[in-house]
Design an enzyme around this catalytic site. Structure first.
Site, mmCIF file in Angstrom:
data_model
loop_
_atom_site.group_PDB
_atom_site.id
_atom_site.type_symbol
_atom_site.label_atom_id
_atom_site.label_comp_id
_atom_site.label_asym_id
_atom_site.label_seq_id
_atom_site.Cartn_x
_atom_site.Cartn_y
_atom_site.Cartn_z
ATOM 1 N N HIS A 1 0.838 -1.191 0.000
ATOM 2 C CA HIS A 1 0.000 0.000 0.000
ATOM 3 C C HIS A 1 0.871 1.238 0.000
ATOM 4 C CE1 HIS A 1 -3.402 2.623 0.851
ATOM 5 N NE2 HIS A 1 -2.618 3.252 1.711
ATOM 6 N N ARG B 1 -14.791 12.993 9.209
ATOM 7 C CA ARG B 1 -13.529 13.645 9.577
ATOM 8 C C ARG B 1 -13.173 14.740 8.588
ATOM 9 N NH1 ARG B 1 -9.777 8.976 9.145
ATOM 10 N NH2 ARG B 1 -8.146 10.525 9.445
HETATM 11 N N1 URA Z 1 -6.179 7.886 3.717
HETATM 12 C C1 URA Z 1 -7.032 7.039 4.316
HETATM 13 O O1 URA Z 1 -7.361 5.994 3.762
HETATM 14 N N2 URA Z 1 -7.512 7.342 5.518
HETATM 15 C C2 URA Z 1 -7.194 8.468 6.169
HETATM 16 O O2 URA Z 1 -7.663 8.673 7.273
HETATM 17 C C3 URA Z 1 -6.313 9.365 5.534
HETATM 18 C C4 URA Z 1 -5.823 9.043 4.304
#
Ligand code: URA
Ligand code: CA
Length: 434
Positions: A82, A168
């Site tokens: 990732h 968020r």
């Molecule tokens: N990428 C994500 O997948 N989650 C986050 O909280 C920030 C960046």
């Protein structure tokens, strides 16, 4: 259990129990916990932080909020990679066939891109006939047979994370290392990986601009992964300038082909060997990182890596002849050269701005619904540290629009040329494995 008590407890700096975290995440996923209470808790988490145990519990609660991919029918240790994201990052397209050539099973679920270029799935779709939708049984069979298959995201993975991430985003709580780390790791764990290699980018074109933050995020993710029983390591790598030369979907497929043949850009080649060695080692296919690296170099020089790419394309219905005849990939109608206005050394290439320039051509999505143009993009001819003469080509624009003035301005603005010698950028800053 009451949400208000949990918010107060975290506000006052105490650690939440597994039961409390499970209550919050299950409640938020099924709409029993309202957004206003989740917002208040997110802000409390932002300021008070979380222990490693809380982070593991939050991650696993989000994993359990939806479907989990079961890869147990696939033989071997499944290692996923990732990247926290950057500009021109073609590594997945290269690493998947490269490590599969060493019999590391690659059972990859990939996304479409939002932003400067498409995701791996979009890039693969620039190959005529390539199918990104496979049923679970076919997917498993292909990985067992060829060690590689890549599918588009399907199913309902980590719905709690989706909902929380959107919240968020509008409550100024994205930028919290425990929340970012749990968010990313929940998606990787739900996708079924046994082991995880993380490429954490740092620099002007990265999510984590600053080295200390990148290191902290890397450590947080490695601890969560290991705490959740997945062998996890992180590489911290540079994103102060785009990776490789190509930014754009078909252009990056071509760059991947070049790199699999051993003729790719030096930085991209080196990063693939660094990440790939970690993957091969975690999969138990080498005795050491050095051994893994030597095996990868051999897979490239012997032609096994590029052969694996052909097998992979053909096995998912794609036209594998593009590997030998990359001019069969979608090609833009016009090419323009952006020239250096001064003589000197390239001192900076603002990755974000180059990414925006590629998006303006249509290489990336502005919204989830936008159509992307697979043929267009940019190919850098000069990178940081390179010497240039006035009039040398800095970037070639591949466009389907005749007018590219604004794109050209963006590119000129993102390049800086200095009269003094500039050292090339360091690419890999470190590896975090505990
Ligand atoms: N990428 C994500 O997948 N989650 C986050 O909280 C920030 C960046
Ligand atoms: Ca690239």
């Amino acid at each position: 259990m009451r949400m208000v008590d949990i918010i107060a407890k975290k506000r006052d700096g105490q650690a939440l129990t597994k039961e409390e975290i499970d209550f919050v995440i299950a409640g938020y996923t099924n709409d029993e916990v309202p957004d206003y209470q989740m917002s208040a808790l997110s802000m409390a988490l932002y300021f008070q932080g979380m222990t490693t145990e809380e982070r593991v519990n939050l991650t696993m609660a989000m994993v359990e909020s939806g479907d989990q991919i079961d890869l147990s029918d696939i033989e071997g240790i499944k290692v996923d990679k990732h990247s926290t994201g950057g500009v021109g990052d073609t590594t997945t397209l290269i690493l998947a066939p490269l490590v599969a050539a060493l019999d590391v099973p690659v059972a990859k679920m990939s996304g479409r891109g939002l932003g400067h270029t498409g995701g791996t799935i979009d890039k693969l779709e620039s190959i005529e006939g390539f199918q990104v939708e496979l049923d679970g049984e076919t997917f498993n069979e292909l990985v067992n047979k060829n060690k590689i298959a890549v599918v588009g995201q399907s199913g309902n993975l980590t719905p709690a994370d989706k909902k929380l991430y959107s919240l968020r985003d509008v409550t100024a709580t994205v930028n919290s290392i425990p929340l970012i780390a749990s968010s990313i790791m929940s998606k990787k764990i739900a996708s079924g990986a046994d082991a995880i290699v993380l490429d954490v980018k740092t620099g002007s074109g990265a999510f984590m601009k600053d080295m200390d933050d990148a290191k902290e995020l890397a450590e947080a993710m490695v601890r969560i992964g290991n705490g959740a029983g997945r062998n996890t390591i992180a590489v911290i790598s540079d994103m102060n300038q785009p990776l490789g030369f190509a930014i754009g979907n078909a252009l990056e497929v071509k760059e991947a082909i070049d790199t699999l043949r051993g003729n790719g850009p030096e930085d991209l080649h080196e990063l693939c060997l660094t990440l790939g060695s970690q993957m091969v080692y975690l999969a138990g296919k080498a005795d050491s990182i050095e051994d893994a690296r030597a095996k990868l170099e051999d897979a490239i020089s012997s032609g096994r890596a590029i052969e694996k790419f052909k097998t992979f394309i053909a096995s998912q219905g794609g036209d594998a002849s593009v590997v030998d005849e990359p001019n069969k990939l979608p090609t833009a109608a016009y090419k323009y050269e952006v020239k250096a206005k001064e003589t000197g050394y390239i001192s900076e290439i603002i990755a974000d701005e180059i990414g925006i320039a590629a998006s303006m051509l249509g290489a990336g999505r502005i919204t989830k619904e936008s159509e992307i143009d697979l043929a267009v993009g940019l190919v850098l001819q000069k990178k940081v540290g390179d010497k240039v003469q006035k009039g040398d080509t800095l970037v070639v624009i591949h466009s389907n629009q005749e007018a590219v003035d604004e794109v050209e301005v963006k590119i000129q603005e993102s390049y800086s040329i200095s009269t003094e010698i500039v050292e090339p950028k360091q690419l890999v800053y470190g590896v975090i494995d505990k």
